[in-house]
Design an enzyme around this catalytic site. Structure first.
Site, PDB file in Angstrom:
ATOM      1  N   GLY A 211      -1.788  -3.821   6.880  1.00  0.00           N
ATOM      2  CA  GLY A 211      -0.807  -4.689   5.753  1.00  0.00           C
ATOM      3  C   GLY A 211      -0.210  -5.836   6.179  1.00  0.00           C
ATOM      4  O   GLY A 211      -0.092  -6.099   7.358  1.00  0.00           O
ATOM      5  N   ASN A 212       0.793  -6.077   5.327  1.00  0.00           N
ATOM      6  CA  ASN A 212       1.982  -7.101   5.763  1.00  0.00           C
ATOM      7  C   ASN A 212       3.250  -6.688   5.098  1.00  0.00           C
ATOM      8  O   ASN A 212       3.190  -5.800   3.944  1.00  0.00           O
ATOM      9  CB  ASN A 212       1.464  -8.361   5.387  1.00  0.00           C
ATOM     10  CG  ASN A 212       1.188  -8.761   3.904  1.00  0.00           C
ATOM     11  OD1 ASN A 212       1.915  -8.880   3.083  1.00  0.00           O
ATOM     12  ND2 ASN A 212      -0.115  -8.896   3.775  1.00  0.00           N
ATOM     13  N   ARG A 213       4.160  -7.694   5.184  1.00  0.00           N
ATOM     14  CA  ARG A 213       5.760  -7.148   4.596  1.00  0.00           C
ATOM     15  C   ARG A 213       5.703  -7.891   3.377  1.00  0.00           C
ATOM     16  O   ARG A 213       7.012  -7.555   2.717  1.00  0.00           O
ATOM     17  CB  ARG A 213       6.655  -7.753   5.627  1.00  0.00           C
ATOM     18  CG  ARG A 213       6.492  -7.062   6.995  1.00  0.00           C
ATOM     19  CD  ARG A 213       7.530  -7.994   7.922  1.00  0.00           C
ATOM     20  NE  ARG A 213       8.958  -8.128   7.280  1.00  0.00           N
ATOM     21  CZ  ARG A 213       9.506  -9.278   7.617  1.00  0.00           C
ATOM     22  NH1 ARG A 213       8.849 -10.132   8.418  1.00  0.00           N
ATOM     23  NH2 ARG A 213      10.605  -9.337   7.219  1.00  0.00           N
TER      24      ARG A 213
END
Ligand code: PMT
Length: 405
Positions: A211-213
């Site tokens: 995932g990412n932020r």
């Protein structure tokens, strides 16, 4: 009928000698067609009689937080108001507002109100210039409160200096300006805008993902701003735990492939597509059917490319300027602008919003952003650090210009 017909004004009057001028403010507001709900503090009641304001407004004057408990006067008044004006505002009331205190009907009402607030300070020069007052006023203006004045002139006791309440006509002009700034142009009326927001998650096994932020804050702010400007808005939200903005149709997705399907299903009806989501470029080539076990050693996760949705939309048009208008984002840490120009061209977008995500006050998860908007026509517009909702409006200004008439 005056230009304020249908507008409900909460008129807060606090305890200063200038309270007598509130009667003229009330009269002018009523004359302009407004419905005026006066709320007096205990101090104001010593300077101006409730009967005066009641006679001028034709409305009940309130001051007691303990009256009409079941009717929740403070909540009802706060919700009903289109705009609130405190005229005059003492240093004490300004301090209470800045601190979020609510110990009388006026301050509880204002804490419950979401409408624009105009504050007209009146006090002695020393009080106005005191560092505490200056800090409180800065807090209020930082929150979007419209502080008007004070003017300079003769003060109570014959002193001369800054601290006089502005004239009633100037206060009414500030009320009009506050109402105008709170009601944005409906310049996207009749347009359909698709916005992507949040960050995709690419499953590795039933419990893990890449995932990412991204939180979705930037994309949700754009969806909200577009809806407020009259657009029909479809928000493709990837793993964003944020409330859906009013008037927006939400489509929740998890992975990049789901995001692609959702966008492609909406694109035919779109006048504008804004791709604020952080979409994974790669996903695990295979997803393990059951949880990977530590005991089996460190797994090697082979990745495969995800489709680039923005580039796909760009390639489906014969060139920039065609519908839908395409707005991409670029989250960059090194040489952001140069990479932005490259990305704009490579993906065939009309506008590209460059986000330097190495800054602590911009990019992922922050409430503020600082961006540069690049255009396929060679234009470059820098948006200084501001709340994401404000940045959203500046991006939409460029979109509206790009759509033409
Ligand atoms: O959500 P927040 O916490 O508020 O954070 C906001 C943000 C930092 C996520 C946002 O402002 C932002 O910069 N979004 C774009 C992030 C990104 O993925 O940038 P990129 O440079 O990797 O992608 C460029 C563009 O191509 C983006 O519009 C992206 O949506 C699109 N893209 C990327 C990969 C892919 N497979 N398909 C795409 O469509």
């Amino acid at each position: 009928m005056g230009d304020l017909a249908g507008v409900r004004v909460l008129l807060g009057v606090t305890g200063g000698i200038a309270a007598y001028k509130a009667a003229l403010v009330a009269r002018l507001l009523v004359h302009a067609g407004a419905t005026v709900d006066p709320v007096l503090t205990r101090g104001a009641e010593r300077f101006i009689g409730a009967a005066t304001l009641e006679g001028l407004t034709g409305r009940r004057v309130r001051s007691d937080v303990w009256e009409d408990i079941p009717g929740e006067s403070h909540v009802a008044l706060g919700r009903a108001a289109d705009v609130a004006l405190i005229y005059p505002a003492t240093a004490h009331t300004i301090a209470k507002l800045a601190g979020g205190l609510a110990d009388d009907l006026l301050t509880t009402t204002l804490l419950a109100a979401t409408c624009p607030l105009v504050v007209a300070p009146a006090m002695h020069t020393e009080m106005w210039q005191h560092a505490a007052t200056a800090a409180n006023v800065a807090t209020l203006t930082g929150r979007g409160v419209h502080v008007i004045g004070p003017a300079s002139g003769i003060l109570m006791g014959g002193d001369v200096g800054a601290g006089r309440v502005v004239e009633p006509e100037d206060a009414i002009a500030a009320v009009r300006a506050a109402l105008a700034s709170a009601a944005p142009d409906r310049d996207l009326q009749g347009r359909t805008v698709v916005v992507t927001a949040g960050g995709t998650r690419e499953p590795i096994d039933p419990v893990r993902y890449l995932g990412n932020r991204s939180t979705g804050k930037m994309g949700f702010a754009i969806a909200d701003a577009a809806a407020r400007r009259g657009a029909s808005v479809h928000l493709v939200a990837a793993n964003a735990g944020l409330p859906t903005p009013d008037g927006v149709t939400r489509h929740d997705v998890t992975t990049a492939l789901e995001l692609r399907d959702a966008v492609l299903g909406l694109v035919d009806r779109a006048d504008v597509v804004v791709k604020a989501a952080a979409v994974a470029d790669f996903r695990p080539a295979t997803v393990a059917a059951s949880k990977l076990k530590k005991a089996d050693g460190v797994p090697v996760v082979e990745l495969t490319r995800n489709p680039d949705v923005l580039a796909e939309l760009g390639a489906a048009r014969s060139g920039p300027g065609e519908r839908p208008l395409l707005v991409g984002f670029a989250a960059e840490t090194d040489d952001p602008e140069q990479r932005g120009w490259d990305k704009l061209k490579r993906k065939g977008a009309d506008l590209l919003v460059v986000n330097d995500v190495s800054r602590s006050d911009a990019g992922f998860a922050t409430d503020t952003n600082h961006v540069v908007i690049l255009g396929a026509d060679g234009s470059r517009v820098e948006v200084a650090l501001a709340a994401k909702r404000e940045v959203a409006d500046r991006i939409l200004d460029r979109v509206v210009a790009g759509l033409g008439d």
